[in-house]
Design an enzyme around this catalytic site. Structure first.
Site, PDB file in Angstrom:
ATOM      1  N   HIS A  91      36.924  42.483  35.319  1.00  0.00           N
ATOM      2  CA  HIS A  91      36.954  43.464  36.026  1.00  0.00           C
ATOM      3  C   HIS A  91      37.135  44.723  35.515  1.00  0.00           C
ATOM      4  O   HIS A  91      36.072  45.857  35.528  1.00  0.00           O
ATOM      5  CB  HIS A  91      38.096  43.402  37.060  1.00  0.00           C
ATOM      6  CG  HIS A  91      38.204  41.971  37.832  1.00  0.00           C
ATOM      7  ND1 HIS A  91      37.183  41.626  38.906  1.00  0.00           N
ATOM      8  CD2 HIS A  91      38.809  41.027  37.619  1.00  0.00           C
ATOM      9  CE1 HIS A  91      37.671  40.359  39.263  1.00  0.00           C
ATOM     10  NE2 HIS A  91      38.556  40.058  38.485  1.00  0.00           N
ATOM     11  N   ASP A  92      38.346  44.867  34.794  1.00  0.00           N
ATOM     12  CA  ASP A  92      38.558  46.332  34.380  1.00  0.00           C
ATOM     13  C   ASP A  92      37.598  47.001  33.186  1.00  0.00           C
ATOM     14  O   ASP A  92      37.579  48.170  33.103  1.00  0.00           O
ATOM     15  CB  ASP A  92      40.106  46.369  33.812  1.00  0.00           C
ATOM     16  CG  ASP A  92      41.019  46.054  34.978  1.00  0.00           C
ATOM     17  OD1 ASP A  92      40.588  46.406  36.144  1.00  0.00           O
ATOM     18  OD2 ASP A  92      42.137  45.804  34.662  1.00  0.00           O
TER      19      ASP A  92
END
Ligand SMILES: [Ca+2]
Length: 313
Positions: A243-244
């Site tokens: 995600h990040d």
């Protein structure tokens, strides 16, 4: 061109760790002026410690790390040990950090940094609940116009929810903070689950991290090994979504991503859909666009970039 100055606001988290490593591996393009920790995946004492563990893993113990808010603005903290493990960074065996935590509160650091630099020269990169950023905007509304851009991981539209049927974790933890940030007026780029679920660490991609043969490459491989069991069980997917790192790779290669300028509003009241990011993807309202909502990524390009950069540390 001078490297872009950013503040990473984070709740590490294995995927936060990879996002931070990618930024620290790219000093020609990205200048990390500070890392601010927030409560999220795990409580604040662990997220601020994990942020320092990651800086030391990167061989960058001079990065300034600040602790921020230890709970959401208006509700109790929800954490995600079921995904990230007890420490938040389960997987590799990394030493406790020796670099110091800064004395200043993260919120004050964000405010002071935005005021000290020329307008539109500081980018905020929130990778966790938006508590610290919202608190800074509430405390010092003058800084909103000084933000160059907010590039954040959070929310979902087509993928809907991962912590409830309707909400993504970062937004769900502090919907009130998310509402403040999305209505503030600063330019926003959103990396929702819609795109992060296309950035999956398949076995060959994880093998490529491990094959770097460096402490960073091996630690990242071990982190994603741990992290992926959750998503494999839940979604039946072929690997863990990173995600990040979508946030920091967007800073390096925006051409890898595609999205739409749309209106995004946050549900702050409904018990059923609390923290839902209501994105007007199809333009069915006349609400003004307030965010570039990303929907697609060139996943091979993303992993090539990530592996190449991690190899520099
Ligand atoms: Ca995070």
């Amino acid at each position: 061109m001078a490297p872009r100055k950013i503040i990473i606001d984070t709740d590490p988290g294995q995927d936060d760790a990879v996002a931070i490593l990618l930024a620290l591996a790219s000093p020609d393009e990205i200048d990390v002026v500070g890392i601010t920790a927030v409560a999220g995946n795990v409580p604040l004492p662990l997220t601020q410690k994990n942020a320092r563990i990651v800086c030391e893993l990167a061989g960058k113990p001079d990065v300034k790390v600040f602790a921020g808010c230890d709970r959401p603005l208006g509700r109790d903290l929800v954490t995600a040990e079921h995904v990230h493990g007890k420490s938040g960074l389960d997987g590799p065996d990394l030493p406790d950090p020796t670099m110091p935590l800064q004395d200043q509160h993260a919120v004050d650091f964000i405010i002071e940094t935005l005021r000290a630099h020329p307008p539109k020269t500081i980018t905020l990169c929130p990778l966790g609940p938006l508590t610290n950023v919202a608190m800074a905007f509430e405390k010092a509304p003058d800084i909103v116009d000084r933000v160059q851009e907010i590039v954040l991981m959070g929310g979902a539209y087509f993928e809907v929810g991962n912590i409830t049927p309707a909400a993504e974790f970062n937004i769900y933890v502090d919907p009130q903070a998310a509402h403040i940030v999305f209505s503030a007026g600063a330019p926003i780029v959103v990396m929702p689950l819609d795109v992060t679920h296309k950035a999956l660490v398949t076995q060959p991609r994880n093998d490529a991290f491990r094959a770097l043969g460096t402490p960073v490459g091996i630690a990242v491989a071990e982190m994603t090994d741990f992290f992926e069991r959750f998503d494999k069980e839940k979604y039946g997917s072929s690997g863990a979504p990173l995600h990040d790192p979508c946030v920091t790779s967007y800073l390096l290669r925006p051409d890898l991503f595609q999205g739409r300028n749309v209106n995004v509003m946050i549900e702050t009241r409904s018990e059923l859909t609390l923290g839902m990011t209501v994105a007007d993807w199809w333009g069915v309202t006349d609400r003004a666009p307030n965010a570039l909502f990303i929907g697609d990524v060139n996943a091979d390009g993303f992993f090539d970039l990530l592996t190449e950069r991690l190899g520099r540390l």
